[in-house]
Structure formats: structure tokens, C-alpha cells
Write a protein that holds these residues in place. Structure first.
Motif, mmCIF file in Angstrom:
data_model
loop_
_atom_site.group_PDB
_atom_site.id
_atom_site.type_symbol
_atom_site.label_atom_id
_atom_site.label_comp_id
_atom_site.label_asym_id
_atom_site.label_seq_id
_atom_site.Cartn_x
_atom_site.Cartn_y
_atom_site.Cartn_z
ATOM 1 N N ALA A 191 0.860 -1.182 0.000
ATOM 2 C CA ALA A 191 0.000 0.000 0.000
ATOM 3 C C ALA A 191 0.893 1.227 0.000
ATOM 4 N N GLU A 192 0.600 2.177 -0.880
ATOM 5 C CA GLU A 192 1.424 3.385 -0.997
ATOM 6 C C GLU A 192 0.564 4.542 -1.490
ATOM 7 N N PRO A 193 0.985 5.792 -1.286
ATOM 8 C CA PRO A 193 0.201 6.932 -1.771
ATOM 9 C C PRO A 193 0.108 6.936 -3.302
ATOM 10 N N LYS A 194 -1.020 7.394 -3.815
ATOM 11 C CA LYS A 194 -1.202 7.546 -5.260
ATOM 12 C C LYS A 194 -0.875 8.996 -5.623
ATOM 13 N N ILE A 195 0.269 9.195 -6.236
ATOM 14 C CA ILE A 195 0.745 10.542 -6.573
ATOM 15 C C ILE A 195 -0.068 11.107 -7.734
ATOM 16 N N ASP A 196 -0.487 12.356 -7.620
ATOM 17 C CA ASP A 196 -1.247 13.011 -8.685
ATOM 18 C C ASP A 196 -0.277 13.812 -9.548
ATOM 19 N N VAL A 247 6.107 12.093 -12.353
ATOM 20 C CA VAL A 247 6.702 13.425 -12.251
ATOM 21 C C VAL A 247 5.695 14.320 -11.533
ATOM 22 N N TYR A 248 6.163 15.064 -10.532
ATOM 23 C CA TYR A 248 5.242 15.892 -9.763
ATOM 24 C C TYR A 248 5.936 17.182 -9.343
ATOM 25 N N MET A 249 5.183 18.066 -8.707
ATOM 26 C CA MET A 249 5.711 19.336 -8.210
ATOM 27 C C MET A 249 5.148 19.551 -6.810
ATOM 28 N N THR A 250 5.985 19.993 -5.881
ATOM 29 C CA THR A 250 5.510 20.226 -4.517
ATOM 30 C C THR A 250 4.630 21.471 -4.479
ATOM 31 N N HIS A 251 3.820 21.577 -3.436
ATOM 32 C CA HIS A 251 2.941 22.735 -3.283
ATOM 33 C C HIS A 251 3.749 24.026 -3.194
ATOM 34 N N PHE A 272 -0.645 28.218 -13.810
ATOM 35 C CA PHE A 272 -1.210 26.873 -13.838
ATOM 36 C C PHE A 272 -2.305 26.711 -12.792
ATOM 37 N N ALA A 273 -3.267 25.822 -13.094
ATOM 38 C CA ALA A 273 -4.406 25.616 -12.201
ATOM 39 C C ALA A 273 -4.037 24.806 -10.974
ATOM 40 N N ASN A 274 -3.099 23.881 -11.114
ATOM 41 C CA ASN A 274 -2.737 23.012 -9.995
ATOM 42 C C ASN A 274 -1.360 22.419 -10.251
ATOM 43 N N PRO A 275 -0.742 21.803 -9.244
ATOM 44 C CA PRO A 275 0.610 21.258 -9.409
ATOM 45 C C PRO A 275 0.725 20.200 -10.497
ATOM 46 N N ARG A 276 -0.309 19.394 -10.682
ATOM 47 C CA ARG A 276 -0.242 18.355 -11.717
ATOM 48 C C ARG A 276 -0.114 18.988 -13.098
ATOM 49 N N SER A 330 -0.310 17.607 4.875
ATOM 50 C CA SER A 330 1.036 17.954 5.326
ATOM 51 C C SER A 330 2.147 17.321 4.497
ATOM 52 N N LEU A 331 1.799 16.536 3.472
ATOM 53 C CA LEU A 331 2.833 15.864 2.677
ATOM 54 C C LEU A 331 3.629 16.835 1.815
ATOM 55 N N GLY A 332 2.966 17.907 1.383
ATOM 56 C CA GLY A 332 3.667 18.879 0.538
ATOM 57 C C GLY A 332 3.538 18.588 -0.942
ATOM 58 N N TYR A 333 2.824 17.546 -1.316
ATOM 59 C CA TYR A 333 2.571 17.242 -2.727
ATOM 60 C C TYR A 333 1.196 16.599 -2.837
ATOM 61 N N ASP A 334 0.613 16.621 -4.031
ATOM 62 C CA ASP A 334 -0.755 16.150 -4.213
ATOM 63 C C ASP A 334 -0.831 14.632 -4.336
ATOM 64 N N ILE A 335 -1.768 14.062 -3.601
ATOM 65 C CA ILE A 335 -2.112 12.648 -3.762
ATOM 66 C C ILE A 335 -3.633 12.571 -3.829
ATOM 67 N N ASP A 336 -4.161 11.517 -4.446
ATOM 68 C CA ASP A 336 -5.618 11.398 -4.532
ATOM 69 C C ASP A 336 -6.113 10.030 -4.079
#
Length: 749
Positions: free
Chosen positions: A125-130, A185-189, A204-208, A286-292
Motif C-alpha cells: 500500500a502506498e500513496p497515489k501521486i497526482d 513526475v510531480y511538483m511540490t505545493h 497553472f491551475a494546480n501542481p499536476r 502535510s505531505l507537501g505534494y498532491d495525492i488522490d
């Protein structure tokens, strides 16, 4: 037949219409998200729409469309980068939204593998990165290629850009000779906020979106200035295994120098998976990056190999998504759009509102029943609250398609607000828009005389999965359709475009956006498509219910255009009798429901079949062969036969075929097996391999799997308890083998 039976039939017809609507909306969202990095709804709305589509397809498997987005991955790669064909397809993930979905996933895995309740089954089980999926190919430890997912088969070559990302190693020590690393590939908040404040390029609308847009820069120097990161979580092609388990393989990637997610955990039961999901959700802000959500994967890689893949998703993984986000806004007006099948689709135009980080200004309203506050059976939804222009409405997003209106605030409704009057005539051509009994969708009866339908059919014809003509997209189709000198009103007109008079061509060259060189390139692109693969041609015709997968299936089955046409012509009389019988049955069910009696379905069907002229053995055989193709149901078959039987539509198809040459299908895979190209049928109970695994293994070996025995069947695999199918196979002289022989052929004996 009781009143409930009549409602069930009405619900089935409504489901067919809702499926068509959902397919169109989810497909539009897929193109916006994967191909254009410009989503117009949230992940939550997308997931809700796609989940609803999956529910309907599960309840009505015979209504599942071949072009359903549940059967494909992503969107075609964008122009501007070289194309890369993935050595192993980059798959999407099946979604779950509740504990029951997770439990069902575990049960399906255990059933497929034939594992008893006491046999251990570990999962990660792991976070799903957006972010944006990226595949990295290393040869002899050197990074040689980076490619986006694209449509799962072909992606974009972004090697130069990927090499500017600090988290991506250029060289590996101790890696397999061939190693394809899959990750996000992602970008922190923090970095996202700084980028939007920097004044560099678009906001941009969001980090993704920011990550995707940054990776897809034509100039790698621009990408290098963007703060991109990379998490590795999987792999594609390998010259040797990384480990025996998912957990250890990801740990090996970390040892090679890749960033992997520190929240990954190994679980052995559903409780652990749910606890991990909940713990990840608590840390989300608090992770600093988007997950869904969280991703669960079967840990044992030998189990993963046995489980294999569905059309677009692995059987051994599940994405457990987080709940949707909502917002309230004003519904300014309701507009009606007309699709290529004539469906009138209502769309809500909203005062822009941010939902889950994305600005939303449009929402789906599905159909007139949904606006009125009732479902397809007439039961109340939203406690019967209707939707009116000027209302304050609650909008939620479950993904990347047009958002959905969940509720209405009656306390804020204006006193003069009037119920929405759904049009009974097409807003584009004025033709009557009818709603057949039991159908939730109202359709324009104008056919190709309706400009909206004609334009949408032409747009479909030139779409990427169809003829994909460079320089002739949706905007150009609209321009040519309205052109009085060089009109394109049907597909055949595209291929006669270059043969128009000189004055018309001169006018085209002087048109904005068309110079002499661009006109020459357009004509060359058109000429290039005069020879077209059979599957693409079938799909391009835009026949209702016939999507990409069904088109490919039909192409493989019949092999050539002439064989397909001949088969459909032979099947037409039997199809007509089938339609007449089912129409009579539907009328009988409706009458029985109204009278409160049991419907005489069998009696009515038998009467129609006995009274209607016998279509003949040849027609019956052709019809049986068509509906016996795995994945081709009666609804799709009727639609296909009807399209070729209608004079006007057939004339248009014939005019097109006078201009092009369809290429015969080549269904043979690179690796030939003793069942490649053969049609198989499974019957009875297999003891050492589940039916699902057997079917997946057969298709992977190049065989076709049918649901019924016919003269075209090459091999029947009979497990214990085989009955009618085995008897019919014997009658037709079809070869019958047992499970032991099948396991030998499948290489699992």
C-alpha cells in the motif's frame, strides 16, 4: 409479468442512453487531462462518472460499449514530440472508493488465483501521486529514453527534458542490462506556488498541470528551470527480475538511486490496507505534494504474472481513491448540445467556482429526468428537487470530466424561477426530438440533415483513433462544412477535396491558416489515408455502439472489408426478425405492466419467430456467427447490420469506399502459438485454472475466445460438467479437448 418487470425493461433502455452520455463525457475529460494538460473538472468528479459507467456496465454487460473509456488508458500523445512505442504497455489502474470495493478486489484476486481463505496473500500500500506518468529506459545502466504514458501504447519522447530533473539518475550501477523504470513526475505545493508567482509563462491551475506542462516544454532549458520531482514505483521491460516481490523490487529501485515513497507499507489483510489508506489521508495536507488516494498491489510477482491484465488495467492492483470535493455556485443557464447520434445533452453553465483546485464553469445534467429530479424509473432523486436556471447548486468533481450537480438550495431559489422546459425539437435543425418509451435520452430525428449530427460524425471520422488526418481536425471540419465552394458534408468529400476546381483551391490557399505549403501538406495527408487499416475504417464510420475495441474485434474476426460486408448483408434478414421479436416483447411487457399481469414474453417471442418469414439457414448462421463473437452483443450487432441496411447510410459508405482501400486485418502476434488466430470456447468447470485466467491466457496467445459454439469454432475446452456446448461441438465436428490438454497448450501443465 409484474409492474416491476416493466420498470426493469425501462431501466435497461435508460441505462443504454446514460452509458452513451458517460462515454462521451469521460472521453472528453481523458483528452483534456492526458493529452492537453488542461482538465476542466476535478479528479473526484471524474472518478464518480467513471465509477457510474462501470456500475452500469456491470449491471448490463451486453450494453457495454467497445469505445468505453473503461477499456482504454489515457489519451493519444500530443503533437510536438517524437513518438515512442512502449516495450510494455503503460496501464491505468482500476478504482475503488469504499471498503467494499477493497474487499471485492481481494476476493477477485483470491478467486482468480484459486487461493483458499487460509492461504496468505500479501499486498503493498502506498500513496497515489497526482502527477504525470513517466517511463525511463536504461540500457547497460545508461538512461537512453524517457517517455510519457500517452495512450498507454505510444507516448511522447521527452528524454532531453527528463534528464534535467534532479531525481532522475543518468547512470545506474548494478542495474539489469535492460531496465524500464515507471514513476510519476510531480511538483511540490511550495514550488508550485513559487512558479505561479514568478511570472514565468502561464499561470497553472494546480501542481499536476504545472508538472505536465513543464515536462512538455519544447526547450529543455525551460524544463530545467522548473522544480520537478520524480517518484519511482514500478517497472516495465526487464532483462532480469529486480526481486521476487513488489515490496523488495521497489526497495531495489531505491538502492539504485531512485526516490521511492517512504509511506509504502506491506499488508496481509483488508484491515491493514484500510488503516494505511486512512493514515495516508490524515497526512494528505502535510505531505507537501498532491495525492488522490492509495494504491494496493499484490506483493508476490509470480501472482502478478498469473493475474495479468484486463484491457487497460492490471488485475493485481487497485487505486483506493479519496472522497470527492464539493462547492456551491449559481447555475446561470442550461444549454442543449446535439451529439453525432442525435442525443440532446443538457449542460449547466455555471458561475465559475473552484472545486478541488480546479476552476469549474460547466457541469453535466445528464438528461431531462435528472433535471426534473427523478431517475430512469421515475423515482425521486435529490428528494424530488428539480434544477432551474438561476438556482444555487452544489457541484462536485470525481475526476477529469465535466462536473456534476449534486443538489439544489431551494432556500435561495428566486420566486419567479420556472421549471426548465426540455425541448421537443432539435435546437440545431428544428426536427422533432423524440424519446422512445423507456429511453432517458431524447434524440433528434433529423439524421444527416441535422448539421450538428453531420459535423460531429465528420469530427469523429477524422479523430485520432479513426482516420487521423494531419491538418484536418475539429476546427477545420467546422470550417469546411460551412464552406459553399469547398464543402465537406460527408467522409467521401474529404478524398475529393483535392479534385475540386482551380478557383476553389485558390480560395483555400488564400484562406487564413492555409498557405500554399499547408494546403499541399493537407492534400498529402489525405492521400496517405486512402489506404487505411480495417479496424480504423470500421470505427471511423461512427456507427452507434461500435467503438475502438469492437472495431478491432470485428476486423480480426472477418479479416477483410468484403468479408464483413458480405456477412452483414447475409445476417440482415435474421437481424430484422430479431428486432421485430424484441419490439413485440417490449410492447407486451409494457402492456402487462400497465395491466398488472405477468407478461407472456416467451409466447410473444415464439409467435413472432413463427409468423415472420424464415430468413433461411444462411442468414441464421451469419447472425449466430456475428453475435457469437466475444464482446459483440445483440444490441451492437443490430446497430451494425442496420447501418449497412439503410439506403442513405449505405450509399454514403459506398461513396467513401470508392475513394479508399481498406487494408486486410493481420491478427497474428509476433510470437505464433498453436492456437494463434483460432477461435476457442470454454465450457464446464476448470479445476486448476479459473475461467477468467484461461480466457486471458488464450487471448494473450493470439486466440479469439467466443461465448458460443458455431461452425467457426476451432477448439472447445471442456471442463467437468460440460453439457450443451460439448454436444453441439460434437455435432459440428469441432475438436474438443480436456483441461490437461489445455494446460499443455497454455504452457501451464
Amino acid at each position: 409479468m409484474t409492474q416491476n418487470d416493466g420498470k426493469a425493461e425501462s431501466g435497461r433502455k435508460a441505462a443504454m442512453a446514460e452509458i452513451a452520455d458517460l462515454v462521451a463525457r469521460v472521453s472528453a475529460a481523458d483528452r483534456a487531462y492526458h493529452g492537453e494538460d488542461a482538465p476542466f473538472i476535478s479528479d473526484a468528479e471524474y472518478d464518480a462518472l467513471k465509477r457510474r459507467l462501470q456500475e452500469l456496465e456491470h449491471l448490463h454487460p451486453d450494453l457495454a460499449r467497445a469505445d468505453s473509456p473503461t477499456r482504454r488508458v489515457g489519451a493519444p500523445p500530443a503533437d510536438g514530440f517524437g513518438k515512442v512505442t512502449h516495450a510494455q504497455r503503460m496501464m491505468s489502474l482500476a478504482n475503488g472508493f469504499a471498503r467494499e470495493d477493497v474487499e471485492d478486489f481481494i476476493a477477485r484476486v483470491r478467486n482468480f488465483l484459486n487461493l483458499g481463505p487460509d492461504q496468505p496473500l500479501a499486498l503493498t500500500a502506498e500513496p497515489k501521486i497526482d502527477g504525470l506518468s513517466l517511463s525511463l529506459r536504461y540500457e547497460s545502466g545508461v538512461l537512453v529514453q524517457a517517455a510519457t504514458r500517452g495512450d498507454g501504447v505510444v507516448g511522447e519522447n521527452v528524454t532531453a527534458n527528463a534528464m534535467t530533473i534532479p531525481d532522475i539518475p543518468h547512470r545506474l550501477i548494478g542495474a539489469p542490462e535492460i531496465l524500464e523504470v515507471r514513476g510519476e513526475v510531480y511538483m511540490t505545493h511550495e514550488d508550485f506556488a513559487a512558479l505561479n508567482l514568478s511570472g514565468e509563462g502561464k499561470v497553472f491551475a494546480n501542481p499536476r498541470n504545472a508538472a505536465a506542462g513543464s515536462l512538455r516544454q519544447i526547450d529543455p532549458a525551460v524544463t530545467a528551470r522548473r522544480p520537478l520531482r520524480y517518484f519511482a514505483y514500478g517497472w516495465g521491460a526487464l532483462s532480469e527480475p529486480l526481486a521476487l516481490t513488489q515490496f523488495d523490487a521497489v526497495r531495489r529501485l531505491a538502492e539504485l538511486g531512485f526516490q521511492t515513497n517512504p509511506l509504502m507499507r506491506l499488508c496481509h489483510d483488508v484491515e491493514c490496507l484500510i488503516e494505511t489508506w486512512a493514515a495516508i489521508e490524515k497526512q494528505r495536507a502535510s505531505l507537501g505534494y498532491d495525492i488522490d488516494g492509495a494504491v494496493y498491489k499484490v506483493d508476490d510477482l509470480s501472482y502478478q504474472a498469473r493475474l495479468g491484465f484486463r484491457a487497460t488495467t492490471p488485475r493485481w492492483a487497485l487505486a483506493h481513491k479519496f472522497p470527492a470535493e464539493t462547492a456551491w455556485t449559481r447555475l446561470e443557464r442550461i444549454e442543449i448540445q446535439v451529439g453525432r447520434t442525435g442525443a440532446l445533452s443538457p449542460v449547466a453553465r455555471l458561475a465559475p467556482v473552484t472545486v478541488g483546485g480546479v476552476v469549474v464553469s460547466n457541469a453535466t445534467l445528464h438528461n431531462e429526468d435528472y433535471i426534473a429530479g427523478r431517475d430512469s424509473t421515475g423515482a425521486a432523486i435529490r428528494e424530488g428537487r428539480d434544477i432551474r436556471e438561476g438556482d444555487w447548486v452544489q457541484v462536485y468533481r470525481a475526476g477529469d470530466v465535466i462536473p456534476k450537480i449534486a443538489d439544489v438550495d431551494l432556500s435561495r431559489r428566486a420566486n419567479d424561477a420556472r421549471p426548465f422546459a426540455f425541448p421537443t425539437h432539435c435546437p440545431e435543425c428544428g426536427a422533432e426530438a423524440i424519446r422512445e418509451p423507456g429511453d432517458s435520452v431524447r434524440r433528434c430525428t433529423g439524421g444527416m440533415t441535422c448539421p450538428a449530427q453531420a459535423v460531429e460524425k465528420l469530427k469523429h471520422f477524422v479523430s485520432r483513433a479513426a482516420f487521423d488526418i494531419d491538418g484536418l481536425g475539429a476546427k477545420q471540419i467546422e470550417m469546411f462544412f460551412a464552406d459553399p465552394v469547398l464543402p465537406i458534408r460527408e467522409p467521401a468529400d474529404i478524398f475529393t477535396l483535392a479534385k475540386r476546381d482551380a478557383a476553389g483551391l485558390t480560395r483555400l490557399k488564400n484562406r487564413e491558416g492555409f498557405g500554399e505549403r499547408s494546403v499541399e501538406k493537407l492534400f498529402a495527408a489525405i492521400e496517405k489515408r486512402r489506404r487505411i487499416p480495417l479496424a480504423r475504417l470500421i470505427f471511423a464510420l461512427g456507427i452507434r455502439h461500435v467503438g475502438e475495441v469492437a472495431s478491432a474485434t470485428l476486423a480480426r474476426h472477418y479479416g477483410s472489408w468484403s468479408a464483413l460486408v458480405e456477412a452483414l448483408e447475409r445476417a440482415a434478414p435474421a437481424a430484422e426478425r430479431h428486432v421485430a421479436a424484441e419490439d413485440a416483447v417490449a410492447r407486451e411487457r409494457a402492456a402487462a405492466a400497465a395491466e398488472g399481469r405477468r407478461a407472456r414474453v416467451k409466447e410473444v417471442r415464439d409467435r413472432i419467430w413463427s409468423e415472420a418469414p424464415d430468413p433461411g439457414a444462411e442468414a441464421r448462421a451469419a447472425w449466430a456467427d456475428l453475435v457469437g463473437i466475444d464482446g459483440i452483443g445483440e444490441v451492437l450487432a443490430v446497430s451494425l447490420v442496420t447501418a449497412f441496411a439503410q439506403k442513405a447510410e449505405r450509399a454514403g459508405i459506398d461513396r467513401l469506399l470508392a475513394q479508399i482501400s481498406p487494408l486486410d486485418a493481420d491478427s497474428a502476434p509476433e510470437t505464433q502459438t498453436e492456437i494463434t488466430g483460432k477461435t476457442l470456447v470454454f465450457t464446464g468447470t476448470l479445476e486448476r485454472m479459473t475461467r477468467a485466467e484461461a480466457k486471458a491466457r488464450a487471448e494473450a496467445m493470439g486466440a479469439k475466445v467466443a461465448g458460443s459454439v458455431s461452425a467457426r469454432t476451432d477448439l472447445l475446452i471442456a471442463g467437468s460438467g460440460a453439457g450443451a456446448k460439448a454436444a453441439k461441438a460434437s455435432e459440428l465436428g469441432v475438436t474438443v479437448i480436456d483441461e490437461d490438454e489445455w494446460l499443455r497448450i497454455a504452457g501451464a501443465g
